[in-house]
Write an enzyme that holds these catalytic residues in place. Sequence first.
Site, PDB file in Angstrom:
ATOM      1  CD  GLU A  51      -1.683  -2.441   1.374  1.00  0.00           C
ATOM      2  OE1 GLU A  51      -0.564  -2.638   1.901  1.00  0.00           O
ATOM      3  OE2 GLU A  51      -2.465  -3.362   1.074  1.00  0.00           O
ATOM      4  CG  HIS A  78     -11.345  -7.628   5.635  1.00  0.00           C
ATOM      5  ND1 HIS A  78     -10.441  -8.318   6.396  1.00  0.00           N
ATOM      6  CD2 HIS A  78     -11.069  -7.944   4.344  1.00  0.00           C
ATOM      7  CE1 HIS A  78      -9.654  -9.028   5.604  1.00  0.00           C
ATOM      8  NE2 HIS A  78     -10.007  -8.827   4.356  1.00  0.00           N
TER       9      HIS A  78
HETATM   10  C1  LIG Z   1      -2.087  -4.956   4.186  1.00  0.00           C
HETATM   11  C2  LIG Z   1      -3.080  -5.781   3.433  1.00  0.00           C
HETATM   12  N1  LIG Z   1      -3.399  -5.450   2.183  1.00  0.00           N
HETATM   13  C3  LIG Z   1      -4.312  -6.154   1.491  1.00  0.00           C
HETATM   14  C4  LIG Z   1      -4.926  -7.232   2.047  1.00  0.00           C
HETATM   15  C5  LIG Z   1      -5.983  -8.029   1.265  1.00  0.00           C
HETATM   16  N2  LIG Z   1      -5.480  -9.383   0.975  1.00  0.00           N
HETATM   17  C6  LIG Z   1      -5.821 -10.437   1.727  1.00  0.00           C
HETATM   18  S1  LIG Z   1      -5.011 -11.819   1.277  1.00  0.00           S
HETATM   19  C7  LIG Z   1      -4.190 -11.018   0.042  1.00  0.00           C
HETATM   20  C8  LIG Z   1      -3.203 -11.764  -0.786  1.00  0.00           C
HETATM   21  C9  LIG Z   1      -2.122 -12.381   0.036  1.00  0.00           C
HETATM   22  O1  LIG Z   1      -1.277 -13.153  -0.777  1.00  0.00           O
HETATM   23  P1  LIG Z   1      -0.094 -14.031  -0.189  1.00  0.00           P
HETATM   24  O2  LIG Z   1       0.749 -13.225   0.729  1.00  0.00           O
HETATM   25  O3  LIG Z   1       0.596 -14.672  -1.326  1.00  0.00           O
HETATM   26  O4  LIG Z   1      -0.811 -15.136   0.714  1.00  0.00           O
HETATM   27  P2  LIG Z   1      -1.861 -16.235   0.269  1.00  0.00           P
HETATM   28  O5  LIG Z   1      -3.224 -15.622   0.378  1.00  0.00           O
HETATM   29  O6  LIG Z   1      -1.501 -16.677  -1.103  1.00  0.00           O
HETATM   30  O7  LIG Z   1      -1.716 -17.332   1.281  1.00  0.00           O
HETATM   31  C10 LIG Z   1      -4.586  -9.690  -0.020  1.00  0.00           C
HETATM   32  C11 LIG Z   1      -4.118  -8.726  -1.018  1.00  0.00           C
HETATM   33  C12 LIG Z   1      -4.572  -7.554   3.364  1.00  0.00           C
HETATM   34  N3  LIG Z   1      -5.119  -8.589   4.011  1.00  0.00           N
HETATM   35  N4  LIG Z   1      -3.650  -6.825   4.035  1.00  0.00           N
END
Ligand SMILES: Cc1ncc(C[n+]2csc(CCOP(=O)(O)OP(=O)(O)O)c2C)c(N)n1
Lengths: 340, 340, 349, 349
Positions: A75, A144
């Site tokens: 972000e 959220h």
């Molecule tokens: C700071 C933040 N930004 C955005 C989100 C929304 N979000 C939830 S899961 C995710 C993707 C995470 O990907 P990864 O780190 O690869 O983990 P995975 O879900 O694949 O286990 C996002 C963008 C969040 N939870 N926290």
Amino acid sequence: MMDIKMEDQKTQTKTTQSLTMVQAINDALKTMLEQDETTILLGEDIGKNGGVFRATEGLQEQFGEDRVIDTPLSESGIVGTSIGLAVNGFKPVCEMQFMGFIYPAYDQIMTHASRLRMKTMGHYSVPMVIRAPYGAGIRAPEIHSDSMESIFTHMPGVKVVCPATPKDAKGLLIAAIEDPDPVIFMEPMRSYRAQREEVPTEKYQLPIGKGEKIKEGDDVTIITWGAMLSVAKQAAEQAESQGIGCDVLDLKTLYPLDRNLIAESVQKTGRAVIVHEAHQTGGLSQDILSVINDTSFLYLRAPIERVTGFDVPVPFFALEDHYLPTAKRVLSSIEKAVHF
Amino acid sequence: MMDIKMEDQKTQTKTTQSLTMVQAINDALKTMLEQDETTILLGEDIGKNGGVFRATEGLQEQFGEDRVIDTPLSESGIVGTSIGLAVNGFKPVCEMQFMGFIYPAYDQIMTHASRLRMKTMGHYSVPMVIRAPYGAGIRAPEIHSDSMESIFTHMPGVKVVCPATPKDAKGLLIAAIEDPDPVIFMEPMRSYRAQREEVPTEKYQLPIGKGEKIKEGDDVTIITWGAMLSVAKQAAEQAESQGIGCDVLDLKTLYPLDRNLIAESVQKTGRAVIVHEAHQTGGLSQDILSVINDTSFLYLRAPIERVTGFDVPVPFFALEDHYLPTAKRVLSSIEKAVHF
Amino acid sequence: MEEQFPIIKVMDDEGKLVDPDVQIDSELVKKLYYHMTRIRLFDRKAISLQRQGRIGTYPPYEGQEAAQVGSVMALNGGDWVFPTYRDHGATLTFGADMVRTFLYWNGRAEGCVPPEGKNIFPAAVPIATQIPHAVGTAWAEKRKGTDHVALVYFGDGATSEGDFHEGLNFASVFQTPTVFFNQNNRYAISVPVEKQMHSKTIAQKGLAYDIPSVRVDGNDVLAVYEETQKAVKRARQGEGPTLIEAVTWRTGAHTTADDPTKYRPEAQGESVVHPLDRLERLMKNENLWDEAWINQVQLELENEVEVAVEAMENYPKANPEDLFDHVFETLPEQLDEQKQSYLDLIGRG
Amino acid sequence: MEEQFPIIKVMDDEGKLVDPDVQIDSELVKKLYYHMTRIRLFDRKAISLQRQGRIGTYPPYEGQEAAQVGSVMALNGGDWVFPTYRDHGATLTFGADMVRTFLYWNGRAEGCVPPEGKNIFPAAVPIATQIPHAVGTAWAEKRKGTDHVALVYFGDGATSEGDFHEGLNFASVFQTPTVFFNQNNRYAISVPVEKQMHSKTIAQKGLAYDIPSVRVDGNDVLAVYEETQKAVKRARQGEGPTLIEAVTWRTGAHTTADDPTKYRPEAQGESVVHPLDRLERLMKNENLWDEAWINQVQLELENEVEVAVEAMENYPKANPEDLFDHVFETLPEQLDEQKQSYLDLIGRG
Ligand SMILES: Cc1ncc(C[n+]2csc(CCOP(=O)(O)OP(=O)(O)O)c2C)c(N)n1
Ligand SMILES: Cc1ncc(C[n+]2csc(CCOP(=O)(O)OP(=O)(O)O)c2C)c(N)n1
Ligand SMILES: [Mg+2]
Ligand SMILES: [Mg+2]
């Protein structure tokens, strides 16, 4: 999305379509991508996926990966690079996936986006929009559901906008994108699909800084915005059935406030109930209270009531209905104000 | 630092020393490092250098690099690792070099430090203090002069403390370190060396959540804290020379507020002037206003006045004297309230 | 890792060319000498003004003149510079106004306004925050199809901040024409680089992003110039970002409010040959040392600095109106009210 | 870089040992099989409960069972686990309560309360924020002189956040006993790792901090277990942190609210052999496949899950009092007033 021709008051033919709020936002973004080639969208999952709420659905397909940009999960990076883009000829519209994930970008917004014009006496400016779905009530996971407008209304140099209806959402988002200064654009996610409305297909702007009286009544002024508008309206209807007339104001812009709208109404009713889902301490209700104090002191017939989220972290969703203002709580405050 | 023996009311012999506020803070830290081996200090330049304001001077020498820790330049890292330390048996006292550099850590404070107790229903807690010198008036560079208490008073789960005198600084800092929950400890840097006071050498606590009446008068209540206390006192003296009596309240804790102190005084005077250097919109003045609205509506004889920093970014220092509340502005508001 | 990133030099401490066959450009050398002298004079004057209370707290860059001049000289007119508070040596060389630079250190926003056509961002005070800006701005140039690049300065301490990481990752993913120019002056205020990081080089941090990186002797102005030129060229040609670690030394205090004897071992830095002395040695070795020209430059520049100080001190006082007038393009009504009532109170209404 | 970080395997897709001479521990293999089966049953049940509206949005970990079980089994009782929302496969294996884990996905704070003596942090929802916590907690263990370590889970997407960087730098500077366990499941919601970063591996990001790193086949439970054990051992012995990249594959959607067909090419992942199938093949190859035991395990675990679901659904309703009671150790007066007046309003006062 159904296209309908409608006759408007000025007997001019206008095209509208029946849209939900999230569709209206999509339409606003599409309109600006079409009409202004400097507009670009940045965010997490806004491309192929069309955003986790589908607000950017179809836009990457139509405008390409170069204008609808899936960014890394970062972000501060999104906002920080957008500042650079904004200074150098583009109008970035950034999506924070949820308002609770805007915090890592707070530093960039606070120390740069909001101040660059001031720092350089107008030489550089940051025409940028940060879209952020906010609020509780959709059984989302932790973090959220925050509604932290106050950390931005307290920040000089940014405007804060929050529509409650599809039509407002489109008009205000276009205004925000065309605004020469940074705008935090809060989207009440629980209203995303709550309601359909006829929304003009053309490009139009609604003025930032102007609220609207949604309902007229003489006894008490209810002041709110965003997702709480429907709660306020519900309470107002219940109050009317008890013979209590309510002015219901939808502020639409949280900074700068439409002080005249507030003052005129409260000077008429002498009573005010402010409703928002953010925490009470430091919430915008306090600022509205001060507008009333400054403009309408002698008109007040009862202490101003506030119905807000409690001063507790937004809870896990099993308790969110207890956290959020309800029509019952609003009605109880209306009664308190009227029977003071 | 001069050691003096003093007879206190209970005829007990106590030792005090004449200290500036920054020395009193140093003394509080030293006291806690001595008396509680779980207390550790983390921050940028707090070790050999003793902090850019000398608040930690001599402490690394005395307690070692293991307890007074120079960290990398990384505010989110400092707070984030401190959360881990706090959960696992330590009491981290983090220094943010200036409050304007706390923003990168906002996410960690907001999404974890403030919520961990709630999330785990009390299983984990975060007994941690974040010290942050704040405020304008010392001709510091950009961003060094912010006063953003509101982004923390609006955050459920943290307390916010701000002393105005050396004695309060020591007693409140010790209380903050011993508090079982996270405390944002704001230090008015322009008061760091403005005044000396006899400060007990022993360990003592002052209660978080309690303010104090500094000056008694019947006509108007002036409510303030931190660096603005001296401005308020100056204005109060000028008002008294015009025959206007002022209650001057030093809040000391910004969350939770000492509502009784405020209510009692305003119920007596019927008028209030709130003074703070943070921006007006979203400033704590609005919350104080609501305390008065809630508790003292029928006592009010004039609209509540606010004398605050303007809704503009804290400027480069050539203009900071225009940004900051002055005794002149406070006096003018006192007069407005009294002559309403 | 240190072996993977050897410190690149063109000249040694004695001003001898490391590769004796290399051709040096005498005009360039004189330009570099000129600018390094100029910014040194500015710096020393600023310190003395601060001591006399004529400007505010001031962060000297003495010792880093080669790093700043050598790097910024590798840019063209349309390029962008993102300085920190310690990089006005670079911005002055790039074309920032000297009077305004003094004004900046006197707490004036006027000091952030670059000359028309010069793309210079205000000095970043919050550490590392400027790094993503330089990525976004360079990205904008790439989108527009120009060959302009952005060069961003930051210190060793800045590498610990999240924005350093996020900025480099964006630059790498979007292959923006950004030159990340690190001045590793071995200290972040009092914290030595050994406590800032466990790794021995900053250059190796580029490996995390597959960003090409290089370590250069930051006190060797020719080496800095050459390596920056290479990075700029790559960026212009669409080959993406580069990370340059310029190993240098901050001769003086962190700022005029700082006392480095508290935390720097006395002997540390003693062996560092000042970059201007090194350049002088080179010029003498290469028969480019023209005493008359040197004296003339010295006089000319001293005069320029004096004139700038005078202009700074005679500059019209800061207007309280400016507090309000640049917050938004159009002043919102409620802010205008704050402005008017304040101006009334101080008799300017 | 990919050559520098080859993907370490103990078995291949057919369940054949890469090094046929290696001795495998049959008890361990059975334990791993047991836990992988157990968490798969949990996961599938949770998805079906979500479809029936009996719990909230749910993020499945199917496909990552080997990564989670293999890593967490390398820990001891006193160690710490820092999961994300997708790592309850690991926490269940480490000793988290199954009923409470279901409760968590039903929006209950009770789901964050670990059993006494089990050091499990609440799942981190804001990406990467848990990384510094694991560094701080491990640091605390080091300060106390124990040999406990902290293991923190995070995804490929998390590597783009500043907190990843700041956390790893702290761990490196203070040499904390932290194991950084990355599950590179190739996607962050819809964003493929190729858009998340330009570098080909996550392991190489350790180079920036001089943190030893390794790339392991995340679907090979024995390889994950072994590599994690090595990292844990190093941490226990005071040799500092390790970064492990476990290359794996998220079989299903990001969450039950997500539709991966929108962004994942159909064929992608087709060739991935599910880690449990792989383990089954190994067990058959090595004559460890005991049909009776398998069936018994299956029945036992299905029953465990059913019982947990029932307990979750019969769990006492959430108390509105809990909104207020855990914000501070002692409820401030003004918050208590909010509580009382709300309880009055809803008739619980
Ligand atoms: C700071 C933040 N930004 C955005 C989100 C929304 N979000 C939830 S899961 C995710 C993707 C995470 O990907 P990864 O780190 O690869 O983990 P995975 O879900 O694949 O286990 C996002 C963008 C969040 N939870 N926290
Ligand atoms: C976010 C942030 N934290 C803290 C500070 C205070 N501060 C100013 S300069 C400095 C050290 C910077 O060191 P480095 O990056 O090496 O640059 P140098 O000063 O050596 O040029 C610190 C900690 C700041 N300006 N910004
Ligand atoms: Mg440095
Ligand atoms: Mg992933």
